[in-house]
Design a protein around this motif. Structure first.
Motif, short mmCIF file in Angstrom:
data_model
loop_
_atom_site.label_atom_id
_atom_site.label_comp_id
_atom_site.label_asym_id
_atom_site.label_seq_id
_atom_site.Cartn_x
_atom_site.Cartn_y
_atom_site.Cartn_z
N ILE A 266 -22.94 32.61 -49.29
CA ILE A 266 -22.38 33.56 -48.32
C ILE A 266 -21.99 32.83 -47.04
CG2 ILE A 266 -22.93 35.52 -46.80
CD1 ILE A 266 -24.62 36.68 -49.00
N ASN A 271 -20.02 37.12 -43.32
CA ASN A 271 -20.83 37.75 -44.36
C ASN A 271 -20.02 38.03 -45.63
OD1 ASN A 271 -23.68 38.15 -44.28
ND2 ASN A 271 -23.33 40.26 -44.90
N GLU A 272 -19.19 37.05 -45.97
CA GLU A 272 -18.36 37.11 -47.17
C GLU A 272 -18.88 36.15 -48.23
OE1 GLU A 272 -14.14 38.15 -44.91
OE2 GLU A 272 -14.54 36.11 -45.59
N VAL A 273 -18.75 36.53 -49.49
CA VAL A 273 -19.15 35.67 -50.60
C VAL A 273 -18.11 34.57 -50.76
CG1 VAL A 273 -19.55 35.55 -53.09
CG2 VAL A 273 -20.36 37.52 -51.80
N SER A 387 -26.70 45.65 -50.80
CA SER A 387 -26.04 44.87 -49.74
C SER A 387 -24.53 45.03 -49.75
CB SER A 387 -26.37 43.38 -49.92
OG SER A 387 -27.77 43.16 -49.90
N ASN A 442 -28.33 37.55 -48.56
CA ASN A 442 -27.97 38.31 -47.37
C ASN A 442 -29.11 38.32 -46.36
OD1 ASN A 442 -26.12 39.84 -45.86
ND2 ASN A 442 -27.02 41.76 -46.56
N VAL A 456 -22.25 42.89 -47.37
CA VAL A 456 -21.64 41.71 -47.97
C VAL A 456 -20.28 42.09 -48.56
CG1 VAL A 456 -21.87 39.88 -49.68
CG2 VAL A 456 -23.90 40.76 -48.52
N THR A 458 -16.88 40.86 -50.83
CA THR A 458 -16.32 39.88 -51.77
C THR A 458 -14.82 40.06 -51.92
OG1 THR A 458 -16.69 38.83 -53.91
CG2 THR A 458 -16.59 41.24 -53.89
#
Length: 588
Positions: A266, A271-273, A387, A442, A456, A458
């Motif tokens: 992450i 807070n992005e995958v 999350s 997370n 989170v 994606t």
């Protein structure tokens, strides 16, 4: 009698004729585009009978990484040849010269062809713009240079992106108000399913060449390029993945022989995958195979990683002062621990060396006054619930980016919160405790940010085919109470100590190009089979946090290495990518 029979026969023939006429009207005028329960397009089927067709694009939306590099497909400028060329005299030598292959290779490929195909021995040949122009300028019937979409067999982030199906039952479930043709595919799971309303095809792109009854070209009729009526489609789903990091993560997970488990990476700021790997691999043959489930979204027993929760509660309860020591020669039930004789340890040492006795004792003390304290702090650190990015998106409310993500479990039975033995087991991440790897990653991102917990993402946005944004997913905070910045800072120091303490469980990570903070975890999942879950969760660089990561192997055994090795190798790959390829990032 004879007259009555003749009259009856006449009536029968008239009725039969009316039925046939009605059927003909239905076929020719009424149900031309949706015939029978299978919704067959009769007009299209008629065209197909007297045409040779090459589908260039099925019209379904596609997935890209954060730099808008295709994730599951390639769009290749390639040479398309039609099978009727085998019975024609055509300038094959000129075409062979343009693409620089032996002429006989072209002729041999056409000899075996039964339908239009993209030329290439193992994969379609990739033409340059100059080659494409030169081929099309020859204007040879059945020879075209076009851009065709090819899907990768070994798709990256397969469980995250998911698959599609032509199942009628799935279509009815997802789109009960629409009548979709048998050829249309819909999402069966993963992002394909979550974003199906955006991705649904508005029509194929294809080359149509009209042929005679023998399969030869109808001269005077040019090839027809058919594309969707709406030029805004197909849409592009821009994920938050970094294709380079995803490729590295998949390679390393396989190299370390993780058979069940995976890795989540992450970006802490957004807070992005950036990468997500789940094993076992997808099975196309068996839809119920465990490999078709995203293990990073499924809850599992975390073991000592859960001590982060107990530590946070102990810091706020002010029972973990620096002068207090704990007898780490004892097990959680107070009996002598002959396997791990750590001696008397401080709170910080207990955390870095993962002393079970310390955290069992602390949890028991805190639970006397507040039986719900472990659950409350699990909520503050975001591992009790899901999350996933959640919010209203047009008519869908709530819209979940991770639709199969499971929420965490701390207690199955409230009565156990008052049982000292059960409290002790819970404190070390056993008993009922189960959380997802995504939630743990997370949690590490939350601590690194100073206690601010966020949803989170994606997928960052969905775009129309012309680049116009359909929907841009904003940053959203997770609901509920949060940690104080002071408590987060104390946890940061504890997590760093796991790596810097000479006897810490993360000492293997000490000399990496990025300074690491994290926590290991080992949980018993099957005592009879001696199966274990092995975790390492952390973030880096310690002083300027950029990434949070979890590496985990489920239902493994004592003989397999811990997850620090996978974690270390991935950190090295990320450092290399961060420092050697600035040109790639400039495309963002």
């Amino acid at each position: 009698m004879i007259r009555r029979r003749m009259k009856g026969m006449a009536i029968f023939l008239i009725v039969l004729l009316l039925v046939l006429i009605a059927r003909l009207v239905q076929v020719q005028l009424v149900s031309t585009e949706s015939y029978s329960k299978h919704h067959i397009n009769l007009m299209e089927a008629s065209v197909n009978q007297r045409s040779q067709i090459l589908k260039l694009d099925d019209g379904r939306g596609v997935f890209y990484d954060r730099y808008e590099t295709p994730l599951a497909h390639e769009e290749i400028p390639t040479l398309v040849l039609f099978p009727f060329l085998k019975s024609m005299t055509w300038p094959s030598d000129k075409v062979a010269g343009i693409i620089k292959v032996p002429e006989q290779q072209l002729l041999d490929a056409i000899k075996e062809a039964k339908e239009p195909f993209a030329f290439g021995e193992t994969k379609p040949i990739n033409l340059t713009p100059a080659q494409s122009s030169a081929i099309n300028e020859l204007k040879i019937p059945g020879v075209f240079a076009v851009r065709e979409k090819f899907y990768d067999k070994n798709m990256l982030a397969a469980q995250l992106i998911g698959t599609t199906t032509q199942s009628e039952s799935v279509k009815k479930k997802l789109h009960p108000e629409r009548e979709l043709s048998p050829e249309i595919r819909v999402g069966s799971y993963g992002l394909q399913k979550t974003f199906d309303d955006f991705l649904l095809s508005e029509g194929e792109s294809k080359l149509v060449f009209h042929v005679d009854g023998f399969g030869g070209p109808l001269f005077g009729v040019d090839v027809k390029y058919v594309e969707p009526a709406n030029p805004m489609y197909p849409v592009k789903v821009v994920t938050t993945l970094d294709k380079r990091m995803q490729e590295a993560a998949e390679r390393l997970v396989d190299a370390h022989k993780i058979e069940k488990g995976g890795l989540v990476l992450i970006d802490i700021e957004t807070n992005e995958v950036r990468a997500l790997v789940s094993r076992p691999r997808v099975s196309k043959e068996d839809p119920n195979h465990i490999g078709n489930k995203n293990m990073m979204l499924m809850r599992e027993t975390p073991g000592s990683v859960f001590k982060v929760i107990v530590a946070a509660a102990a810091i706020d309860s002010e029972i973990a002062n620096s002068s207090r020591t704990f007898n780490c020669n004892l097990r959680i039930d107070g009996s002598p621990d002959t396997e791990y004789e750590h001696g008397l340890l401080t709170f910080d040492q207990s955390f870095s060396r993962s002393c079970n006795r310390t955290f069992a004792e602390l949890a028991q003390e805190m639970s006397v006054e507040n039986p719900d304290i472990l659950e409350q702090y699990a909520g503050k650190l975001g591992i009790k619930d899901t999350s996933s990015w959640t919010g209203p998106v047009y008519h869908i409310d709530p819209f979940l980016q991770f639709d199969t993500e499971e929420s965490g479990v701390i207690w199955h039975n409230d009565d156990l919160k008052k049982d000292k033995k059960m409290i002790a087991k819970t404190a070390i991440g056993q008993q009922d405790v189960q959380v997802t790897p995504l939630a743990i990653a997370n949690m590490m991102a939350t601590i690194a940010r100073g206690g601010e917990k966020e949803m989170v993402k994606t997928v960052s946005k969905v775009e129309f085919n012309n680049g116009t944004t359909v929907y841009d997913f904003p940053k959203n905070n997770l609901p509920g109470d949060t940690l104080s910045p002071y408590t987060a800072m104390k946890l940061q120091r504890l997590l760093r100590g796991v790596v810097t303490d000479p006897e810490g469980t993360g000492i293997f990570l000490k000399d990496l190009p990025y300074e690491i903070a994290g926590k290991s975890g080992t949980a018993q999942t099957n005592i009879e089979k001696k199966e274990l879950n092995k975790w390492f969760a952390g973030y880096f660089p310690f002083k300027s946090p950029k990434y949070a990561m979890v590496a985990v192997s489920f239902d493994t055994n004592e003989s397999t290495p811990g997850m620090t090795r996978v974690f270390a190798d991935m950190v090295k790959e990320i450092h290399k990518l961060d420092n050697t390829d600035s040109s790639y990032e400039s495309k963002e």
